[in-house]
Design a protein around this motif. Sequence first.
Motif, PDB file in Angstrom:
ATOM      1  N   SER A   1      -8.968   4.643  -4.950  1.00 16.52           N
ATOM      2  CA  SER A   1      -8.923   4.055  -3.721  1.00 16.52           C
ATOM      3  C   SER A   1      -8.026   4.396  -2.491  1.00 16.52           C
ATOM      4  O   SER A   1      -8.446   4.337  -1.430  1.00 16.52           O
ATOM      5  CB  SER A   1      -8.572   2.412  -4.016  1.00 16.52           C
ATOM      6  OG  SER A   1      -8.498   1.584  -2.966  1.00 16.52           O
ATOM      7  N   CYS A   2      -7.170   5.105  -3.248  1.00 16.03           N
ATOM      8  CA  CYS A   2      -6.126   5.567  -2.134  1.00 16.03           C
ATOM      9  C   CYS A   2      -6.534   6.715  -1.279  1.00 16.03           C
ATOM     10  O   CYS A   2      -6.390   6.893  -0.129  1.00 16.03           O
ATOM     11  CB  CYS A   2      -4.732   5.866  -2.835  1.00 16.03           C
ATOM     12  SG  CYS A   2      -3.509   6.604  -1.718  1.00 16.03           S
TER      13      CYS A   2
ATOM     14  N   MET B   1       0.745  -1.287  -0.057  1.00 13.85           N
ATOM     15  CA  MET B   1       0.002   0.011   0.121  1.00 13.85           C
ATOM     16  C   MET B   1       0.907   1.225   0.020  1.00 13.85           C
ATOM     17  O   MET B   1       2.045   1.029   0.274  1.00 13.85           O
ATOM     18  CB  MET B   1      -0.901  -0.072   1.212  1.00 13.85           C
ATOM     19  CG  MET B   1      -1.833  -0.952   1.278  1.00 13.85           C
ATOM     20  SD  MET B   1      -3.040  -1.037   2.576  1.00 13.85           S
ATOM     21  CE  MET B   1      -3.814   0.534   2.090  1.00 13.85           C
TER      22      MET B   1
ATOM     23  N   ASN C   1       0.182   5.707   0.602  1.00 16.90           N
ATOM     24  CA  ASN C   1      -0.540   6.784   1.036  1.00 16.90           C
ATOM     25  C   ASN C   1      -0.100   8.050   0.086  1.00 16.90           C
ATOM     26  O   ASN C   1      -0.988   9.126   0.346  1.00 16.90           O
ATOM     27  CB  ASN C   1      -0.441   7.187   2.442  1.00 16.90           C
ATOM     28  CG  ASN C   1       0.865   7.791   2.680  1.00 16.90           C
ATOM     29  OD1 ASN C   1       2.036   7.930   2.098  1.00 16.90           O
ATOM     30  ND2 ASN C   1       0.910   8.314   3.896  1.00 16.90           N
TER      31      ASN C   1
ATOM     32  N   ASN D   1      -9.082   5.220   1.382  1.00 14.66           N
ATOM     33  CA  ASN D   1      -8.452   4.772   2.359  1.00 14.66           C
ATOM     34  C   ASN D   1      -7.932   5.607   3.290  1.00 14.66           C
ATOM     35  O   ASN D   1      -7.857   5.575   4.544  1.00 14.66           O
ATOM     36  CB  ASN D   1      -7.437   3.906   2.003  1.00 14.66           C
ATOM     37  CG  ASN D   1      -7.868   2.590   1.120  1.00 14.66           C
ATOM     38  OD1 ASN D   1      -9.080   2.065   1.466  1.00 14.66           O
ATOM     39  ND2 ASN D   1      -7.326   1.910   0.386  1.00 14.66           N
ATOM     40  N   GLU D   2      -7.416   6.718   2.830  1.00 14.69           N
ATOM     41  CA  GLU D   2      -6.679   7.908   3.701  1.00 14.69           C
ATOM     42  C   GLU D   2      -7.702   8.686   4.306  1.00 14.69           C
ATOM     43  O   GLU D   2      -7.484   9.036   5.481  1.00 14.69           O
ATOM     44  CB  GLU D   2      -5.859   8.936   2.771  1.00 14.69           C
ATOM     45  CG  GLU D   2      -4.589   8.358   2.196  1.00 14.69           C
ATOM     46  CD  GLU D   2      -3.643   7.688   3.350  1.00 14.69           C
ATOM     47  OE1 GLU D   2      -3.367   8.461   4.353  1.00 14.69           O
ATOM     48  OE2 GLU D   2      -3.327   6.461   3.420  1.00 14.69           O
TER      49      GLU D   2
END
Length: 130
Positions: free
Chosen positions: A30-31, A12, A14, A34-35
């Motif tokens: 998606s990143c 992964m 960020n 997620n962040e």
Amino acid sequence: MGVEGIDGRKTMSNHVMEMLQILGIEAARSCIINEIAATMASHGMSIDIRHMMLLGDVMTFRGEVLGITRFGIQKMDKSILMLASFEKTGDHLFNASVNGRDDRIEGVTECIIMGIPMQLGTGILKVMQR
């Protein structure tokens, strides 16, 4: 991801722009999601995943990552209400009225401001009585 011993499916990052350059726009989306989730969770806040997904979609729907800033929103859409909802409300509304611009009120932000259902999902259907 081509390094021996590295599992690319579990690796992964960020760095949203790095994800965009290497893996594409969907990976960047998606990143972003997620962040946002990680940041909110670290502050003890829980937000429905659909809200984070909507924000990720808004930031990436043009095929590039646009920030939720005055400049990013100006690139996203030409909707007057969307521009006015973020910063410089009076300036945007004044310029729109002086130039005779209108707003078709199709986006989520515009529908929320006007208090009308969004024309998506269950809001797309019209029930008719016979």
